[in-house]
Scaffold this motif. Structure first.
Motif, PDB file in Angstrom:
ATOM      1  N   VAL A   1      15.915  -0.710   5.006  1.00  0.00           N
ATOM      2  CA  VAL A   1      16.121   0.117   3.819  1.00  0.00           C
ATOM      3  C   VAL A   1      15.013   1.143   3.706  1.00  0.00           C
ATOM      4  N   GLY A   2      13.832   0.743   4.068  1.00  0.00           N
ATOM      5  CA  GLY A   2      12.664   1.614   4.030  1.00  0.00           C
ATOM      6  C   GLY A   2      11.508   0.869   4.657  1.00  0.00           C
ATOM      7  N   ILE A   3      10.334   1.470   4.638  1.00  0.00           N
ATOM      8  CA  ILE A   3       9.155   0.880   5.256  1.00  0.00           C
ATOM      9  C   ILE A   3       8.091   0.695   4.185  1.00  0.00           C
ATOM     10  N   LEU A   4       7.512  -0.524   4.115  1.00  0.00           N
ATOM     11  CA  LEU A   4       6.427  -0.809   3.191  1.00  0.00           C
ATOM     12  C   LEU A   4       5.142  -1.001   3.982  1.00  0.00           C
ATOM     13  N   ASN A   5       4.067  -0.376   3.521  1.00  0.00           N
ATOM     14  CA  ASN A   5       2.752  -0.626   4.095  1.00  0.00           C
ATOM     15  C   ASN A   5       2.107  -1.758   3.324  1.00  0.00           C
ATOM     16  N   ILE A   6       1.788  -2.855   4.013  1.00  0.00           N
ATOM     17  CA  ILE A   6       1.210  -4.009   3.333  1.00  0.00           C
ATOM     18  C   ILE A   6      -0.069  -4.448   4.024  1.00  0.00           C
TER      19      ILE A   6
ATOM     20  N   LEU B   1       0.803  -1.221   0.000  1.00  0.00           N
ATOM     21  CA  LEU B   1       0.000   0.000   0.000  1.00  0.00           C
ATOM     22  C   LEU B   1       0.834   1.268   0.000  1.00  0.00           C
ATOM     23  N   GLY B   2       2.133   1.156  -0.276  1.00  0.00           N
ATOM     24  CA  GLY B   2       2.974   2.348  -0.313  1.00  0.00           C
ATOM     25  C   GLY B   2       4.237   2.134   0.481  1.00  0.00           C
ATOM     26  N   GLY B   3       5.122   3.092   0.421  1.00  0.00           N
ATOM     27  CA  GLY B   3       6.375   3.017   1.149  1.00  0.00           C
ATOM     28  C   GLY B   3       6.744   4.361   1.740  1.00  0.00           C
ATOM     29  N   LYS B   4       7.620   4.319   2.720  1.00  0.00           N
ATOM     30  CA  LYS B   4       8.093   5.552   3.332  1.00  0.00           C
ATOM     31  C   LYS B   4       9.462   5.300   3.944  1.00  0.00           C
ATOM     32  N   ALA B   5      10.151   6.382   4.248  1.00  0.00           N
ATOM     33  CA  ALA B   5      11.452   6.345   4.940  1.00  0.00           C
ATOM     34  C   ALA B   5      12.532   5.659   4.123  1.00  0.00           C
TER      35      ALA B   5
END
Length: 597
Positions: A181-186, A113-117
């Motif tokens: 590495v980053g954050i994924l919304n799943i 559902l998207g990524g951040k950081a």
């Protein structure tokens, strides 16, 4: 789940229209009147609501209404495919409605559902419309299923919106990175829905038991490895300087036994021979693990999925993959860890033939070398075989079942005897100890290897595209030098057999077809004219980068900048594709011109 007010109002209006269309109210009045006449007893004053509903249901009125309303439900029985083997993400609302799931199987629908950081891209500006930009592609491996998301522009908050249907199996394992590495919304959904769910307490208890079991196996193997190492050093103190690699750190910072990086791997119908497998591994890009700050080489071995998704890696990654493929072809293969020229650490592959032949396979080049050990006890004047391979020392060899430390007086490869059953020359580790942490299904082992994927590159179209770009680059370069450019298509075409011959030789070690090529060139070049050709090989498809490399060769630069009478230029590109979208790109520049005495 509640509906927004506007949606609820719209739904009510649709239902009212449908009820009016079917004259449901009139039919209900008739049924009620009939029911009162037939079922109302003289001593009964009124009918209950349940009695009326039963009457409506008995006469089929409720079923008729529901059929006519034709609700579109989010039915998973109509949405989910039974065999999710595709390698790209899919949209739940469109693609899945066309297929069915096997009710005997269980699926997990994973939505990103998207990524951040993703902090490395924090300062990158937004790309301009039409501008080429770097992209993120999310690669997933679950059991024997592989998936790739649609590319999205690199950003601190990448716009990932994709879905993947994973067929669930038991005994699945995963790894956890130490540094994010980053954050994924799943979002995860189970299909079909579970009839009953496990309590959080049961799940936590099971996870705790598995962690405890894993930790105990790792502890026991570590205790054994330390004891093995002490015994190895007792044989000869100088063994402390040999490259005996028992553990290696993966890309997630997890230390694993090196044997876990190798497993028999079958390529299906994507590769036909061990030598073709060696060529495939050779054309995967070579890149040393990045180092932050000064010092020696970064110690990092990639898991197979990470290596294949990146399409590049260090010598250990290439050697592990080649060894796995050769094991899949039924050969007795091992990864060798040692040094090459100037003492640089290196890894390569060795196979042991049933006739005792020892063959070295260089995974970075595809070259093969037969090993014939020299005898250090022979008289100085005795003729000794001169090794052609670049390897200097070997400290250990291993595969998925075996780990052996070299305990011969010298670790020099040229004098090494590869009789792996002789414990006076090779100190073995316990196969049971290795199996406890590296065998398939062991809680500490890596997940099963992902299957290889067929190439998505159109070889002909890519060859044409690179060739046209090179023609433009050559014409621009010659224009800057004040030279005109005349291309000869027939001469360009005649270069094709040579490029095919070069790739065939790289794959099979057999040279064929050169005689026909030379004869065709002699016929195409008139008397008094000179022909020059320059072949070169790349493992990438960037035409501008390849052209810059070619210009650094004096011989190629001489062809591209050829001056003279009746100069005709030719260029031919031939792309040979391999699994995982790896490719070998052969380019040949040529010119013919009238010789001036």
């Amino acid at each position: 789940m509640s509906l927004p007010p506007e949606k609820a109002s719209e739904l009510k209006q649709l239902i009212h229209q449908q009820l009016s269309k079917m004259d449901v109210h009139g039919r209900i009045r008739e049924i009620l009147a009939e029911t009162i006449r037939e079922e109302l007893a003289p001593d009964q004053q009124h009918l209950s609501t349940e009695d009326l509903i039963k009457a409506l249901r008995r006469r089929g009125i409720i079923d008729d209404v529901m059929k006519e309303l034709n609700f579109v439900t989010d039915s998973v029985d109509q949405e989910l495919p039974s065999s999710p083997k595709q390698t790209v993400g899919f949209d739940k609302q469109s693609t899945l409605k066309k297929t069915n799931i096997d009710p005997a199987r269980r699926y997990l629908y994973l939505q990103v559902l998207g990524g951040k950081a993703f902090l490395e891209h924090l300062q990158e500006p937004e790309p301009l419309p039409g501008q080429i930009c770097s992209t993120f592609t999310l690669c997933l491996h679950y059991r024997n299923q592989r998936f790739r998301s649609k590319p999205v522009p690199c950003a601190c908050e990448p716009d990932f919106h994709d879905g993947f249907l994973l067929e669930v199996h038991r005994e699945s394992l995963g790894t956890e990175s130490k540094v994010s590495v980053g954050i994924l919304n799943i979002k995860l959904e189970m299909y079909p829905p579970l009839s009953q769910t496990l309590s959080q307490e049961v799940v936590n208890t099971q996870l705790a038991l598995e962690r405890q079991k894993t930790a105990e196996k790792e502890r026991l193997f570590l205790v054994y490895a330390k004891q093995w190492w002490r015994e190895y050093l007792q044989i000869r103190p100088s063994h402390n300087s040999r490259l005996v690699k028992i553990f290696a750190q993966d890309e997630n910072g997890i230390n694993r036994p090196v044997c876990s990086y190798v497993k028999p791997l079958r390529a299906g119908r994507l590769l036909d021979t061990p030598r073709q497998a060696a060529r495939f591994v050779n054309v995967l890009g070579y890149e040393r693990a990045p180092v932050i700050g000064g010092g020696g080489k970064q110690e990092q071995w990639c898991t197979l999925l990470a290596f294949l998704c990146r399409n590049k890696g260090d010598c250990e990654d290439h050697a592990n993959l080649l060894c796995s493929l050769l094991l899949g072809y039924g050969l007795e293969a091992f990864v060798c860890v040692g040094t090459k020229a100037k003492g640089a650490p290196h890894a390569w592959v060795m196979t042991c033939g049933t006739d005792g032949t020892i063959m070295f396979w260089e995974s970075l080049t595809g070259h093969r070398y037969i090993h014939k050990p020299t005898n250090p006890d022979e008289p100085p004047l005795a003729e000794q075989p001169k090794p052609l391979y670049p390897y200097r020392t070997v400290g250990c060899v291993f595969n998925h079942q075996t780990f052996l430390g070299n305990c011969q007086p010298s670790d020099a490869v040229e004098t090494c005897v590869f009789d792996l059953n002789d414990e006076s020359k090779w100190k073995p580790m316990s196969e049971e100890a290795i199996k406890s942490v590296c065998a398939p299904g062991a809680t500490t082992s890596l997940p099963p290897f992902p299957p290889l994927c067929a190439s998505t590159i159109d070889a002909s179209a890519t060859s044409n595209e690179i060739e046209m770009q090179l023609r433009l680059l050559v014409s621009e370069h010659r224009k800057d030098l004040g030279l005109t450019t005349v291309w000869e298509d027939q001469l360009s075409y005649l270069l094709s057999p040579a490029l095919a011959s070069y790739e065939f030789e790289r794959t099979t070690s057999i040279s064929a077809g050169n005689e026909e090529f030379q004869d065709a060139i002699r016929r195409a070049v008139p008397d008094g004219h000179t022909f020059k050709g320059f072949p070169i090989h790349f493992v990438y498809r960037n035409a501008r980068r390849a052209f810059a490399t070619c210009l650094r060769s004096p011989f190629c630069e001489e062809i591209i900048c050829c001056r003279g009478d009746q100069v005709r230029l030719a260029v031919r590109v031939r792309v040979f594709t391999y699994p995982e979208s790896a490719c070998a790109v052969w380019i040949m520049f040529a010119c013919k011109y009238r010789s001036v005495l």
